[in-house]
Design an enzyme around this catalytic site. Structure first.
Site, short mmCIF file in Angstrom:
data_model
loop_
_atom_site.label_atom_id
_atom_site.label_comp_id
_atom_site.label_asym_id
_atom_site.label_seq_id
_atom_site.Cartn_x
_atom_site.Cartn_y
_atom_site.Cartn_z
N GLY A 112 0.71 -5.03 0.97
CA GLY A 112 -0.50 -5.12 0.16
C GLY A 112 -0.25 -5.76 -1.20
O GLY A 112 -1.17 -6.33 -1.80
N ALA B 93 0.86 -1.18 0.00
CA ALA B 93 0.00 0.00 0.00
C ALA B 93 0.90 1.23 0.00
O ALA B 93 2.06 1.17 0.42
CB ALA B 93 -0.90 -0.02 1.23
N GLU C 88 -0.47 -9.35 -0.58
CA GLU C 88 -1.88 -9.65 -0.30
C GLU C 88 -2.72 -9.63 -1.58
O GLU C 88 -3.61 -10.46 -1.77
CB GLU C 88 -2.42 -8.64 0.73
CG GLU C 88 -1.73 -8.80 2.08
CD GLU C 88 -2.07 -7.69 3.05
OE1 GLU C 88 -1.79 -6.51 2.75
OE2 GLU C 88 -2.63 -7.98 4.11
N GLU D 295 4.75 -5.14 7.29
CA GLU D 295 3.95 -4.09 7.92
C GLU D 295 4.37 -3.75 9.35
O GLU D 295 4.33 -2.59 9.75
CB GLU D 295 2.46 -4.50 7.92
CG GLU D 295 1.77 -4.32 6.58
CD GLU D 295 1.85 -5.55 5.69
OE1 GLU D 295 2.71 -6.43 5.95
OE2 GLU D 295 1.06 -5.65 4.75
C1 HXC Z 1 4.99 4.43 -1.43
C2 HXC Z 1 6.88 3.48 -2.29
C3 HXC Z 1 6.55 2.24 -1.69
C4 HXC Z 1 5.34 2.17 -0.95
C5 HXC Z 1 8.41 2.02 -2.73
N1 HXC Z 1 8.04 3.28 -2.92
N2 HXC Z 1 7.53 1.36 -1.98
N3 HXC Z 1 6.10 4.55 -2.16
N4 HXC Z 1 4.61 3.29 -0.86
N5 HXC Z 1 4.92 1.04 -0.38
C6 HXC Z 1 8.75 4.33 -3.68
C7 HXC Z 1 9.94 4.86 -2.93
O1 HXC Z 1 9.55 5.85 -2.02
C8 HXC Z 1 10.77 5.41 -4.07
O2 HXC Z 1 10.26 6.64 -4.51
C9 HXC Z 1 10.50 4.42 -5.18
O3 HXC Z 1 9.29 3.78 -4.86
C10 HXC Z 1 11.59 3.38 -5.30
O4 HXC Z 1 11.75 2.75 -4.03
P1 HXC Z 1 13.17 2.59 -3.32
O5 HXC Z 1 12.89 2.34 -1.88
O6 HXC Z 1 14.08 3.72 -3.67
O7 HXC Z 1 13.72 1.27 -4.03
P2 HXC Z 1 14.68 0.17 -3.42
O8 HXC Z 1 15.79 0.80 -2.62
O9 HXC Z 1 15.07 -0.72 -4.57
O10 HXC Z 1 13.81 -0.66 -2.38
C11 HXC Z 1 12.68 -1.39 -2.85
C12 HXC Z 1 11.81 -1.83 -1.64
C13 HXC Z 1 11.48 -0.59 -0.78
C14 HXC Z 1 12.55 -2.86 -0.79
C15 HXC Z 1 10.54 -2.49 -2.21
O11 HXC Z 1 10.93 0.42 -1.64
C16 HXC Z 1 10.48 -0.84 0.30
O12 HXC Z 1 10.82 -1.40 1.34
N6 HXC Z 1 9.24 -0.38 0.09
C17 HXC Z 1 8.21 -0.45 1.11
C18 HXC Z 1 7.71 -1.88 1.27
C19 HXC Z 1 6.68 -1.98 2.37
O13 HXC Z 1 6.98 -1.70 3.55
N7 HXC Z 1 5.47 -2.33 2.00
C20 HXC Z 1 4.34 -2.46 2.95
C21 HXC Z 1 3.52 -1.21 2.98
S1 HXC Z 1 2.24 -1.32 4.14
P3 HXC Z 1 10.97 8.05 -4.14
O14 HXC Z 1 10.21 9.03 -4.99
O15 HXC Z 1 10.75 8.22 -2.69
O16 HXC Z 1 12.40 7.88 -4.53
C22 HXC Z 1 1.05 -2.22 3.36
C23 HXC Z 1 -0.19 -2.45 4.15
C24 HXC Z 1 -1.24 -3.13 3.33
O17 HXC Z 1 1.20 -2.64 2.27
C25 HXC Z 1 -2.60 -2.80 3.81
C26 HXC Z 1 -3.64 -2.89 2.69
C27 HXC Z 1 -4.68 -1.84 2.74
#
Ligand code: HXC
Length: 261
Positions: free
Chosen positions: A112, A69, A115, A135
């Site tokens: 997400g 998400a 999921e 998460e």
């Molecule tokens: C918003 C995101 C994002 C996310 C990545 N980006 N994941 N933006 N929400 N979930 C954006 C980054 O901010 C960045 O943009 C660009 O995508 C590239 O990401 P990087 O982090 O620079 O890439 P990298 O170093 O290769 O790392 C990849 C990654 C990391 C390991 C996937 O991005 C990451 O850990 N993302 C978050 C994963 C996460 O925690 N997901 C769970 C979310 S909570 P900018 O412009 O900033 O450079 C969830 C709850 C679900 O999903 C509930 C359902 C309703």
């Protein structure tokens, strides 16, 4: 919604296969409100479209199916806002789609994203796929079925390791654990997904829908009730024209003419 009105997804229909491609590659296809709304809207349109017989959901670019998400969009939400907007609930409606859905996953499928992939009926993973539910590191928990579908797919031990410990599963591990049906080379992911969708599309749509319904029912009912449900659905197949034609074609050693009746 017309196909060209979507902002965050790409949609196409070819050879009876509908494809929904998450398309925010700069944000690793993170699921903001708009993506979640559009994915479900597109899937519902395809579900109602007789020209579509199977639906593939995939992500744009090699790096991510979806990195979860959208954290930037969620970061300042209050409990009240999350509650009232029913954060994530709309995407969960994908579970109501009657046509078979296939998630074709390359790269990150986190939070997400994982999921969403698990919401599909069949998950095909590229060898680059990485699954995880990170998460708790953000101070939240999975909110789109991660704590429920993952444990059903891979069992308690692996699910706890992933959900509590932040473990990531490679494509190989996901296949071994029962999360992915198959791992294929990344370059062949879409061809493999289309081939599978094509095999599904060639079969009787009502029979496929009944079969999907019965398999999903197994996750929700005790065995005896599930078996009774399956029998009733099985017997009802003998009301289908496709059953008469399918079996006659087998006996006459020819290809059946499926009519979805
Ligand atoms: C918003 C995101 C994002 C996310 C990545 N980006 N994941 N933006 N929400 N979930 C954006 C980054 O901010 C960045 O943009 C660009 O995508 C590239 O990401 P990087 O982090 O620079 O890439 P990298 O170093 O290769 O790392 C990849 C990654 C990391 C390991 C996937 O991005 C990451 O850990 N993302 C978050 C994963 C996460 O925690 N997901 C769970 C979310 S909570 P900018 O412009 O900033 O450079 C969830 C709850 C679900 O999903 C509930 C359902 C309703």
């Amino acid at each position: 919604m017309a196909h060209d009105e979507y902002e965050t997804i790409k949609v196409s229909t070819e050879d009876a296969i509908g494809t929904i491609t998450l398309s925010r590659p700069k944000a690793l296809n993170a699921l903001n409100d708009k993506v979640m709304e559009e994915v479900v809207a597109a899937a519902e349109v395809m579900d109602a479209d007789p020209a579509v017989r199977a639906i593939i959901i995939t992500g744009d670019g090699p790096k991510a199916f979806a990195a979860g998400a959208d954290i930037k969009e969620m970061s300042t939400l209050t409990y009240s806002e999350a509650f009232h907007k029913q954060l994530g609930a709309r995407l969960g409606r994908l579970a109501d789609v009657r046509k078979p859905t296939i998630a074709a996953v390359a790269g990150y499928a986190l939070g997400g994203g994982c999921e969403l992939a698990m919401l599909a009926d069949i998950l095909i993973a590229a060898d680059t796929a990485v699954f995880g539910q990170p998460e708790v590191t953000l101070g939240v928990i999975p909110g789109l079925g991660g704590t429920q579908r993952l444990v059903r797919a891979v069992g308690k031990a692996k699910a706890m390791e992933v959900v509590l410990g932040g473990a990531r599963l490679t494509a190989e591990q996901a296949e071994r654990a029962g999360l992915a049906a198959r791992v294929v080379p990344a370059a062949e992911l879409m061809a493999e997904a289309r081939a599978l969708a094509g095999r599904i599309a060639a079969a009787s749509a009502p029979a496929v829908a009944k079969a999907k319904d019965c398999v999903l029912r197994a996750l929700e009912t005790p065995l005896a009730e599930g078996l009774r449900y399956e029998q009733r659905e099985f017997w009802s197949c003998f009301a289908l024209q496709d059953q008469k034609e399918g079996m006659a074609a087998f006996i006459e050693k020819r290809k059946p003419v499926i009519q979805d009746k």
